[in-house]
Design a protein around this motif. Structure first.
Motif, PDB file in Angstrom:
ATOM      1  N   HIS A 104       0.838  -1.203   0.000  1.00 36.59           N
ATOM      2  CA  HIS A 104       0.000   0.000   0.000  1.00 36.59           C
ATOM      3  C   HIS A 104       0.868   1.246   0.000  1.00 36.59           C
ATOM      4  O   HIS A 104       2.046   1.197   0.371  1.00 36.59           O
ATOM      5  CB  HIS A 104      -0.914   0.010   1.229  1.00 36.59           C
ATOM      6  N   VAL A 105       0.277   2.354  -0.411  1.00 32.77           N
ATOM      7  CA  VAL A 105       0.905   3.672  -0.289  1.00 32.77           C
ATOM      8  C   VAL A 105       0.100   4.424   0.767  1.00 32.77           C
ATOM      9  O   VAL A 105      -1.070   4.747   0.548  1.00 32.77           O
ATOM     10  CB  VAL A 105       0.886   4.453  -1.619  1.00 32.77           C
ATOM     11  N   SER A 106       0.706   4.680   1.923  1.00 30.76           N
ATOM     12  CA  SER A 106       0.022   5.428   2.982  1.00 30.76           C
ATOM     13  C   SER A 106      -0.102   6.892   2.576  1.00 30.76           C
ATOM     14  O   SER A 106       0.883   7.510   2.186  1.00 30.76           O
ATOM     15  CB  SER A 106       0.803   5.349   4.299  1.00 30.76           C
ATOM     16  N   LEU A 107      -1.304   7.421   2.668  1.00 21.82           N
ATOM     17  CA  LEU A 107      -1.531   8.836   2.395  1.00 21.82           C
ATOM     18  C   LEU A 107      -1.637   9.625   3.689  1.00 21.82           C
ATOM     19  O   LEU A 107      -1.226  10.775   3.762  1.00 21.82           O
ATOM     20  CB  LEU A 107      -2.798   9.026   1.558  1.00 21.82           C
TER      21      LEU A 107
ATOM     22  N   ARG B 193       5.930  18.431   0.532  1.00 26.73           N
ATOM     23  CA  ARG B 193       7.311  18.644   0.054  1.00 26.73           C
ATOM     24  C   ARG B 193       8.286  17.637   0.644  1.00 26.73           C
ATOM     25  O   ARG B 193       9.249  17.242   0.000  1.00 26.73           O
ATOM     26  CB  ARG B 193       7.780  20.051   0.423  1.00 26.73           C
ATOM     27  N   THR B 194       8.050  17.231   1.881  1.00 29.40           N
ATOM     28  CA  THR B 194       8.970  16.310   2.550  1.00 29.40           C
ATOM     29  C   THR B 194       8.495  14.850   2.497  1.00 29.40           C
ATOM     30  O   THR B 194       9.193  13.959   2.969  1.00 29.40           O
ATOM     31  CB  THR B 194       9.156  16.708   4.028  1.00 29.40           C
ATOM     32  N   TRP B 195       7.331  14.614   1.910  1.00 24.32           N
ATOM     33  CA  TRP B 195       6.747  13.268   1.869  1.00 24.32           C
ATOM     34  C   TRP B 195       7.475  12.388   0.865  1.00 24.32           C
ATOM     35  O   TRP B 195       7.790  12.823  -0.246  1.00 24.32           O
ATOM     36  CB  TRP B 195       5.270  13.390   1.521  1.00 24.32           C
ATOM     37  N   ILE B 196       7.733  11.147   1.234  1.00 19.20           N
ATOM     38  CA  ILE B 196       8.346  10.165   0.330  1.00 19.20           C
ATOM     39  C   ILE B 196       7.293   9.098   0.027  1.00 19.20           C
ATOM     40  O   ILE B 196       7.035   8.220   0.864  1.00 19.20           O
ATOM     41  CB  ILE B 196       9.584   9.507   0.984  1.00 19.20           C
ATOM     42  N   PRO B 197       6.643   9.166  -1.146  1.00 16.14           N
ATOM     43  CA  PRO B 197       5.663   8.127  -1.493  1.00 16.14           C
ATOM     44  C   PRO B 197       6.366   6.768  -1.586  1.00 16.14           C
ATOM     45  O   PRO B 197       7.384   6.649  -2.271  1.00 16.14           O
ATOM     46  CB  PRO B 197       5.128   8.559  -2.853  1.00 16.14           C
ATOM     47  N   HIS B 198       5.827   5.779  -0.903  1.00 17.72           N
ATOM     48  CA  HIS B 198       6.498   4.479  -0.880  1.00 17.72           C
ATOM     49  C   HIS B 198       5.514   3.348  -0.615  1.00 17.72           C
ATOM     50  O   HIS B 198       4.441   3.560  -0.061  1.00 17.72           O
ATOM     51  CB  HIS B 198       7.594   4.465   0.197  1.00 17.72           C
ATOM     52  N   VAL B 199       5.927   2.152  -1.034  1.00 14.19           N
ATOM     53  CA  VAL B 199       5.182   0.922  -0.783  1.00 14.19           C
ATOM     54  C   VAL B 199       6.042   0.092   0.160  1.00 14.19           C
ATOM     55  O   VAL B 199       7.117  -0.378  -0.225  1.00 14.19           O
ATOM     56  CB  VAL B 199       4.932   0.149  -2.093  1.00 14.19           C
TER      57      VAL B 199
END
Length: 196
Positions: free
Chosen positions: A50-53, A128-134
């Motif tokens: 999943h990608v946590s939002l 800006r500081t968020w790293i989208p990740h699984v």
């Protein structure tokens, strides 16, 4: 050797729920390669790609999210995410797949924060500081970066179709909403304190 994960009690969790793009379904060959790399290193692959939002810290946030998630899901069409490689969060012990930070991901996250009443400037800073990740594996030891480098070759360039946004509570129960329609598509979660 990795110890089996204990199921935390609700009062011991730092969060009560999560809004995520899930499940993320990678191609079978990529999923098998991930499994092979992790197994070779004594790790178990995450059961829920999943990608946590947004993490939800209070129980009332779960109820509030149920009010706006169908509407947000209806306004956003299904889309693809592209995996750019793999990396490691040492402080959390999490091995993850880096997702390309496309505007669609940031837009969904921005909308959730705004619906929760966050000021626009703070939402902009958080994105800006968020790293989208699984997340691929948890409780990864000191060799996390070495495993990430090995995993990066197997997953770079993979794409996965995202078709729903999911609200999951601390019991791993879900409410799922289809992108493009907002229709519910999975078993309802039990809200904390709700009558059975």
């Amino acid at each position: 050797m990795i110890e089996p994960e204990q199921t935390p009690q609700p009062e011991s969790r730092k969060w009560r729920g999560v809004i995520a793009l899930a499940p993320i379904r990678l191609e079978l060959a990529a999923a098998e390669q991930i499994q092979a790399v992790l197994a070779k290193n004594g790790l178990k692959v995450s059961a829920w790609f999943h990608v946590s939002l947004r993490l939800l810290l209070l129980e009332r946030h779960l109820e509030e999210a149920l009010d706006f998630l169908p509407e947000i899901a209806a306004r956003h069409m299904p889309f693809k995410i592209r995996v750019e490689g793999a990396a490691f969060f040492p402080a959390a012990g999490v091995l993850y797949l880096r997702a390309q930070p496309v505007e669609t991901l940031k837009g969904l996250r921005r909308e959730i924060f705004l619906r929760q009443g966050w000021p626009r400037v703070l939402v902009w800073l958080r994105n800006r500081t968020w790293i989208p990740h699984v997340s691929a594996a948890y409780q990864v030891g000191a060799n996390g970066w070495a495993i990430a480098r090995e995993l990066a070759a197997a997953v770079h360039g993979q794409e996965a179709l995202v078709e729903q946004i999911t609200l999951r509570n601390w019991l791993d129960e879900d409410r799922c909403f289809q992108l493009g329609t907002g229709e519910e598509s999975c078993m309802p979660l039990t809200l904390p304190g709700a009558e059975a």
